[in-house]
Design a protein around this motif. Structure first.
Motif, PDB file in Angstrom:
ATOM      1  N   PRO A   1       0.826  -1.406  -0.144  1.00  0.00           N
ATOM      2  CA  PRO A   1      -0.186  -0.057  -0.210  1.00  0.00           C
ATOM      3  C   PRO A   1       0.898   1.447  -0.155  1.00  0.00           C
ATOM      4  O   PRO A   1       0.059   2.567  -0.290  1.00  0.00           O
ATOM      5  N   SER A   2       2.395   1.116   0.153  1.00  0.00           N
ATOM      6  CA  SER A   2       2.998   2.386   0.342  1.00  0.00           C
ATOM      7  C   SER A   2       3.584   2.821  -1.158  1.00  0.00           C
ATOM      8  O   SER A   2       4.182   3.586  -1.158  1.00  0.00           O
ATOM      9  N   GLY A   3       3.304   1.950  -2.096  1.00  0.00           N
ATOM     10  CA  GLY A   3       3.893   2.238  -3.434  1.00  0.00           C
ATOM     11  C   GLY A   3       3.317   1.538  -4.316  1.00  0.00           C
ATOM     12  O   GLY A   3       2.685   0.443  -4.158  1.00  0.00           O
ATOM     13  N   GLY A   4       3.823   1.852  -5.674  1.00  0.00           N
ATOM     14  CA  GLY A   4       3.542   0.852  -6.962  1.00  0.00           C
ATOM     15  C   GLY A   4       1.790   1.125  -7.106  1.00  0.00           C
ATOM     16  O   GLY A   4       1.102   1.907  -6.795  1.00  0.00           O
ATOM     17  N   ALA A   5       1.084   0.016  -8.081  1.00  0.00           N
ATOM     18  CA  ALA A   5       0.046   0.111  -8.385  1.00  0.00           C
ATOM     19  C   ALA A   5      -1.031  -0.034  -7.349  1.00  0.00           C
ATOM     20  O   ALA A   5      -2.138   0.836  -7.512  1.00  0.00           O
TER      21      ALA A   5
ATOM     22  N   LEU B   1     -10.355  -6.701  -3.805  1.00  0.00           N
ATOM     23  CA  LEU B   1      -9.844  -5.238  -3.022  1.00  0.00           C
ATOM     24  C   LEU B   1     -11.111  -4.800  -2.695  1.00  0.00           C
ATOM     25  O   LEU B   1     -10.895  -4.380  -1.541  1.00  0.00           O
ATOM     26  N   GLY B   2     -12.092  -4.954  -3.318  1.00  0.00           N
ATOM     27  CA  GLY B   2     -13.248  -4.321  -2.859  1.00  0.00           C
ATOM     28  C   GLY B   2     -13.884  -5.163  -1.506  1.00  0.00           C
ATOM     29  O   GLY B   2     -14.258  -4.449  -0.877  1.00  0.00           O
ATOM     30  N   ARG B   3     -13.599  -6.353  -1.479  1.00  0.00           N
ATOM     31  CA  ARG B   3     -13.872  -7.242  -0.292  1.00  0.00           C
ATOM     32  C   ARG B   3     -12.976  -6.643   0.659  1.00  0.00           C
ATOM     33  O   ARG B   3     -13.533  -6.531   1.967  1.00  0.00           O
ATOM     34  N   ALA B   4     -11.552  -6.765   0.531  1.00  0.00           N
ATOM     35  CA  ALA B   4     -10.648  -6.217   1.527  1.00  0.00           C
ATOM     36  C   ALA B   4     -10.944  -4.897   2.287  1.00  0.00           C
ATOM     37  O   ALA B   4     -10.834  -4.841   3.634  1.00  0.00           O
TER      38      ALA B   4
ATOM     39  N   LEU C   1      -4.112  -9.563   0.405  1.00  0.00           N
ATOM     40  CA  LEU C   1      -4.729  -8.232   0.065  1.00  0.00           C
ATOM     41  C   LEU C   1      -4.874  -7.862   1.635  1.00  0.00           C
ATOM     42  O   LEU C   1      -4.397  -6.587   2.117  1.00  0.00           O
ATOM     43  N   SER C   2      -5.304  -8.638   2.463  1.00  0.00           N
ATOM     44  CA  SER C   2      -5.470  -8.406   3.787  1.00  0.00           C
ATOM     45  C   SER C   2      -4.405  -8.031   4.631  1.00  0.00           C
ATOM     46  O   SER C   2      -4.140  -7.068   5.366  1.00  0.00           O
ATOM     47  N   ALA C   3      -3.571  -9.023   4.347  1.00  0.00           N
ATOM     48  CA  ALA C   3      -2.143  -8.782   4.994  1.00  0.00           C
ATOM     49  C   ALA C   3      -1.413  -7.513   4.655  1.00  0.00           C
ATOM     50  O   ALA C   3      -0.805  -6.825   5.246  1.00  0.00           O
ATOM     51  N   ALA C   4      -1.323  -7.176   3.204  1.00  0.00           N
ATOM     52  CA  ALA C   4      -0.792  -5.911   2.625  1.00  0.00           C
ATOM     53  C   ALA C   4      -1.575  -4.835   3.198  1.00  0.00           C
ATOM     54  O   ALA C   4      -0.966  -3.772   3.840  1.00  0.00           O
ATOM     55  N   LEU C   5      -2.785  -4.717   3.465  1.00  0.00           N
ATOM     56  CA  LEU C   5      -3.524  -3.604   4.065  1.00  0.00           C
ATOM     57  C   LEU C   5      -3.389  -3.274   5.453  1.00  0.00           C
ATOM     58  O   LEU C   5      -3.544  -2.227   6.004  1.00  0.00           O
ATOM     59  N   ARG C   6      -2.703  -4.450   6.044  1.00  0.00           N
ATOM     60  CA  ARG C   6      -2.474  -4.245   7.485  1.00  0.00           C
ATOM     61  C   ARG C   6      -0.999  -3.930   7.812  1.00  0.00           C
ATOM     62  O   ARG C   6      -0.770  -3.488   9.099  1.00  0.00           O
ATOM     63  N   ARG C   7      -0.384  -3.689   6.692  1.00  0.00           N
ATOM     64  CA  ARG C   7       1.086  -2.865   6.903  1.00  0.00           C
ATOM     65  C   ARG C   7       1.190  -1.648   7.313  1.00  0.00           C
ATOM     66  O   ARG C   7       0.336  -1.006   7.132  1.00  0.00           O
TER      67      ARG C   7
END
Length: 220
Positions: A90-94, A159-162, A214-220
């Motif tokens: 979530p801090s960079g890229g697409a 992504l919408g679900r997350a 996605l859930s793990a990435a958004l918790r970062r």
């Protein structure tokens, strides 16, 4: 411009290899950051590291970049060409670019959504780089993508679900091309790339499933 970025990528890698040639002692391995854009357009065909290069702009960038990196092999250096997909960070890229409209409830599939997105969690990207650095059997191309790529439509729904938001607003491809030029092909023209080389070498993905990743990435 896109052409200037292509030249910078080539020159940067060429200078790096020149530095390796002048080093004493020389490093034993070079891991080069390439991209799955190397393969060009393949629709829903699964592509692995044996698939030849495409003929579009992004493929040309990757081919030129990898050619410069591969020159280090003439110096006795083990070269790994890491072809990276869409990184979930979530801090960079697409993903960072996608988050604002999705959080606002206006995100959705891009350019019809049928194109594949070879994604990878940032933890696995780091894991693959470490495996490539440490593994004497790692050389040549390796796709840095999760074992099961999904379509852009499936990714948008996940992504919408997350985010607990709807993900139905379509984004036309021409709008992205106006904003990003030829680099919009990263999103509008995907590749169903699979990490055959990594799996053959025994790499175990920490985040092989998209919803969990996605859930793990958004918790970062």
């Amino acid at each position: 411009t896109d052409i200037q970025n292509k030249v910078k990528a080539e020159l940067g890698t060429r200078n790096l290899v020149a530095g390796i040639a002048a080093a004493d002692p020389r490093p034993g391995v070079l891991v080069s950051a390439s991209a799955v854009g190397f393969y060009g357009k393949h629709g829903d065909e699964r592509v692995d590291e044996t698939t030849p290069a495409g003929g579009d702009f992004l493929a040309g960038v990757c081919v030129a970049w990898e050619r410069e990196a591969q020159a280090a092999s003439d110096l006795g250096v083990r070269v790994v060409l890491m072809r990276t997909g869409v990184v979930l960070d979530p801090s960079g890229g697409a993903l960072k670019t996608m988050l604002p409209p999705f959080r606002a409830g206006v995100g959705g599939p891009v350019a019809g959504g049928a194109q594949y997105m070879p994604w990878i969690h940032v933890d696995d990207l780091v894991g693959l780089y470490l495996a490539a650095l440490d593994g004497a059997d790692w050389r040549g191309p390796a796709n840095a993508s999760a074992p099961e790529p999904v379509t852009n439509r499936e990714f948008s729904k996940a992504l919408g679900r997350a985010l607990h938001r709807p993900a139905v607003a379509p984004v036309p491809g021409f709008a992205l091309r106006v904003l990003y030029g030829e680099m919009a092909e990263i999103v509008t023209e995907g590749q169903r790339a699979v990490p055959a080389a990594a799996l053959e070498r025994g790499y175990t993905f920490r985040h092989p499933e998209l919803d969990e990743a996605l859930s793990a990435a958004l918790r970062r």
